[in-house]
Design a protein around this motif. Structure first.
Motif, PDB file in Angstrom:
ATOM      1  N   LEU A   7      22.409  35.574 -12.175  1.00 51.03           N
ATOM      2  CA  LEU A   7      21.840  34.042 -11.648  1.00 51.03           C
ATOM      3  C   LEU A   7      20.760  34.405 -10.695  1.00 51.03           C
ATOM      4  O   LEU A   7      19.828  33.824 -10.973  1.00 51.03           O
ATOM      5  N   ARG A   8      20.988  35.484  -9.708  1.00 55.25           N
ATOM      6  CA  ARG A   8      19.828  35.587  -9.032  1.00 55.25           C
ATOM      7  C   ARG A   8      18.488  35.982  -9.438  1.00 55.25           C
ATOM      8  O   ARG A   8      17.827  35.722  -9.125  1.00 55.25           O
ATOM      9  N   VAL A   9      18.430  37.110 -10.362  1.00 54.43           N
ATOM     10  CA  VAL A   9      17.234  37.428 -11.020  1.00 54.43           C
ATOM     11  C   VAL A   9      16.741  36.486 -11.860  1.00 54.43           C
ATOM     12  O   VAL A   9      15.376  35.953 -11.839  1.00 54.43           O
ATOM     13  N   ALA A  10      17.458  35.541 -12.747  1.00 51.12           N
ATOM     14  CA  ALA A  10      17.300  34.508 -13.689  1.00 51.12           C
ATOM     15  C   ALA A  10      16.260  33.564 -12.757  1.00 51.12           C
ATOM     16  O   ALA A  10      15.391  33.237 -13.192  1.00 51.12           O
ATOM     17  N   GLY A  11      17.023  33.005 -11.399  1.00 48.30           N
ATOM     18  CA  GLY A  11      16.382  32.042 -10.763  1.00 48.30           C
ATOM     19  C   GLY A  11      14.942  32.687 -10.089  1.00 48.30           C
ATOM     20  O   GLY A  11      13.866  31.938  -9.912  1.00 48.30           O
ATOM     21  N   ILE A  48      19.084  33.379  -4.073  1.00 46.59           N
ATOM     22  CA  ILE A  48      18.090  33.300  -5.346  1.00 46.59           C
ATOM     23  C   ILE A  48      16.670  33.024  -4.349  1.00 46.59           C
ATOM     24  O   ILE A  48      15.611  33.948  -4.750  1.00 46.59           O
ATOM     25  N   ILE A  49      16.448  32.007  -3.643  1.00 54.52           N
ATOM     26  CA  ILE A  49      15.304  31.775  -2.990  1.00 54.52           C
ATOM     27  C   ILE A  49      14.969  32.414  -1.846  1.00 54.52           C
ATOM     28  O   ILE A  49      13.733  32.807  -1.632  1.00 54.52           O
ATOM     29  N   GLY A  50      16.069  32.648  -1.055  1.00 53.12           N
ATOM     30  CA  GLY A  50      15.633  33.534   0.288  1.00 53.12           C
ATOM     31  C   GLY A  50      15.584  35.002   0.206  1.00 53.12           C
ATOM     32  O   GLY A  50      14.551  35.574   0.619  1.00 53.12           O
ATOM     33  N   ALA A  51      16.766  35.478  -0.283  1.00 58.93           N
ATOM     34  CA  ALA A  51      17.069  37.192  -0.342  1.00 58.93           C
ATOM     35  C   ALA A  51      16.501  37.584  -1.498  1.00 58.93           C
ATOM     36  O   ALA A  51      16.538  38.941  -1.381  1.00 58.93           O
ATOM     37  N   THR A  52      16.032  36.958  -2.351  1.00 58.50           N
ATOM     38  CA  THR A  52      15.207  37.425  -3.612  1.00 58.50           C
ATOM     39  C   THR A  52      13.729  37.211  -3.627  1.00 58.50           C
ATOM     40  O   THR A  52      12.992  38.130  -3.163  1.00 58.50           O
ATOM     41  N   PHE A  53      13.745  35.724  -3.928  1.00 55.81           N
ATOM     42  CA  PHE A  53      12.187  35.293  -4.214  1.00 55.81           C
ATOM     43  C   PHE A  53      11.406  35.387  -2.772  1.00 55.81           C
ATOM     44  O   PHE A  53      10.349  36.055  -2.434  1.00 55.81           O
ATOM     45  N   TRP A  75       7.431  33.318 -12.001  1.00 52.10           N
ATOM     46  CA  TRP A  75       6.425  33.089 -13.131  1.00 52.10           C
ATOM     47  C   TRP A  75       5.677  31.739 -13.011  1.00 52.10           C
ATOM     48  O   TRP A  75       4.769  31.494 -13.375  1.00 52.10           O
ATOM     49  N   LEU A  76       6.571  30.819 -12.165  1.00 49.01           N
ATOM     50  CA  LEU A  76       6.019  29.276 -11.917  1.00 49.01           C
ATOM     51  C   LEU A  76       4.769  29.555 -10.889  1.00 49.01           C
ATOM     52  O   LEU A  76       3.729  29.163 -10.966  1.00 49.01           O
ATOM     53  N   MET A  77       4.932  30.491  -9.604  1.00 46.14           N
ATOM     54  CA  MET A  77       4.119  30.632  -8.982  1.00 46.14           C
ATOM     55  C   MET A  77       2.682  31.405  -9.557  1.00 46.14           C
ATOM     56  O   MET A  77       1.611  30.790  -9.113  1.00 46.14           O
ATOM     57  N   SER A  78       3.029  32.334 -10.379  1.00 49.94           N
ATOM     58  CA  SER A  78       1.827  33.140 -11.007  1.00 49.94           C
ATOM     59  C   SER A  78       0.859  32.111 -11.732  1.00 49.94           C
ATOM     60  O   SER A  78      -0.193  32.540 -12.081  1.00 49.94           O
ATOM     61  N   LEU A  79       1.377  30.891 -11.841  1.00 53.56           N
ATOM     62  CA  LEU A  79       0.450  29.890 -12.840  1.00 53.56           C
ATOM     63  C   LEU A  79      -0.554  29.415 -12.096  1.00 53.56           C
ATOM     64  O   LEU A  79      -1.669  29.047 -12.356  1.00 53.56           O
ATOM     65  N   PHE A  80      -0.545  29.728 -10.439  1.00 53.85           N
ATOM     66  CA  PHE A  80      -1.534  29.022  -9.545  1.00 53.85           C
ATOM     67  C   PHE A  80      -2.092  30.183  -9.062  1.00 53.85           C
ATOM     68  O   PHE A  80      -2.894  29.895  -7.899  1.00 53.85           O
ATOM     69  N   PHE A 124       2.789  42.497 -10.944  1.00 52.15           N
ATOM     70  CA  PHE A 124       3.774  43.661 -10.815  1.00 52.15           C
ATOM     71  C   PHE A 124       5.305  42.795 -10.963  1.00 52.15           C
ATOM     72  O   PHE A 124       5.956  43.188 -11.651  1.00 52.15           O
ATOM     73  N   ILE A 125       5.361  41.941  -9.745  1.00 46.20           N
ATOM     74  CA  ILE A 125       6.603  41.571  -9.590  1.00 46.20           C
ATOM     75  C   ILE A 125       7.341  40.701 -10.996  1.00 46.20           C
ATOM     76  O   ILE A 125       8.372  40.726 -11.309  1.00 46.20           O
ATOM     77  N   LYS A 126       6.423  39.756 -11.154  1.00 47.57           N
ATOM     78  CA  LYS A 126       6.834  38.865 -12.220  1.00 47.57           C
ATOM     79  C   LYS A 126       7.187  39.663 -13.605  1.00 47.57           C
ATOM     80  O   LYS A 126       8.271  39.230 -14.125  1.00 47.57           O
TER      81      LYS A 126
END
Length: 297
Positions: free
Chosen positions: A42-46, A225-230, A52-57, A185-187
């Motif tokens: 769940l962590r990695v999927a989120g 998901i948002i804090g400790a990973t992204f 990938w959404l951020m990479s669009l910009f 790299f990260i995406k």
């Protein structure tokens, strides 16, 4: 805030988010809302979706076909083994134990660099390695947890294996991070990691009873998901881009302090002489390993 000031803020946020993560993630798993492997998926999927959404910009960067395999191998060590062992280990050990063992990553990187990259190791650094190992052994053999169901030796061993896996990942990506923008790299790293993780975590994630979540449980999952990973993977490149690696390395000492204080405040861990002695020995070992030689090369 100037660029250096923001970089220092970024590296502090990385340690803060990681420090809080030990107690928050452990709480979700120990209350049986999500089992470790399902939580990792769940962590990695989120995080993958967010990257990938951020990479669009962001500006697009072409990836050499031969490097996709390198991304894949890096994902095995940096996402799959690293995170599976970390969450499974965290389920069995305490936040103070886990965060203390994780700061020996610079020691492991030194050992692996001397083996894989043939980097020279000084006597002072060898002493640092020995002290780091002794501190980790003290925690594993004599350390206790506040939770009766914990298996400290097994948990600490899994956290150590996670640290080794992460250290291998750091060495593997040395050339890739110089070649590609961090988000390129990260995406790809997370996308490959997500694909590999599906068979490991699908059943546990499928068994989650989402309706049983309390508001704090939902907050905890979103924080991981948002804090400790992204968030941490977002702030880390910013810090490394503006600060010396040695400066960033010093901040790793904050992680067990933040983790320990938060765990104590939440009443999920305790401090005793064994933990204090082990942490001081590990701190000294990491300091000696990180200390630069006075002789110029």
């Amino acid at each position: 805030m100037n660029s250096r000031g923001f970089a220092i803020f970024a590296v502090f946020m990385v340690q803060l988010l990681y420090g809080l993560n030990y107690t928050i993630a452990k709480g979700v798993m120990n209350e049986n809302y999500i089992k470790p492997f399902g939580f990792v998926l769940l962590r990695v999927a989120g995080a993958t979706i967010l990257f990938w959404l951020m990479s669009l910009f962001l500006p697009k960067q072409k990836v050499d076909k031969k490097d996709y395999f390198k991304f894949f191998i890096a994902a095995i060590f940096g996402v799959v083994i690293n995170m599976l062992f970390f969450f499974k280990g965290l389920e069995y050990t305490s936040p103070i134990h886990a965060s203390s063992i994780m700061i020996i990553v610079p020691i492991i990187i030194l050992v692996l660099s001397s083996i894989m990259l043939k980097e020279k190791v000084t006597n002072l650094k060898i002493l640092g390695v020995i002290l780091g190992v002794i501190g980790a052994l003290i925690l594993t053999i004599y350390g206790k947890s506040a939770r009766p169901g914990d298996n400290v030796p097994l948990g600490n061993l899994l956290i150590l294996l996670n640290a080794i896996s992460y250290s291998i990942y750091v060495i593997l990506i040395k050339k890739l991070t110089a070649k590609y923008h961090p988000f390129t790299f990260i995406k790809w790293l997370f996308l490959f990691g997500l694909i590999i993780l599906i068979p490991f975590g699908y059943n546990e994630l499928d068994a989650v009873e989402w309706q049983s979540f309390k508001p704090y449980t939902t907050f905890s999952v979103l924080f991981v998901i948002i804090g400790a990973t992204f968030g941490t993977y977002l702030f880390n490149p910013i810090a490394l881009n503006k600060l010396k690696a040695s400066t960033v390395g010093i901040f790793i000492y904050l992680q067990p302090v933040i983790a320990g204080l938060f765990a104590l405040a939440m009443g999920v861990d305790f401090i005793d002489a064994v933990k204090i002695i082990a942490m001081l020995v590990i701190f000294l070992g990491v300091y000696l390993v990180s200390k630069k030689s006075k002789k110029s090369t």
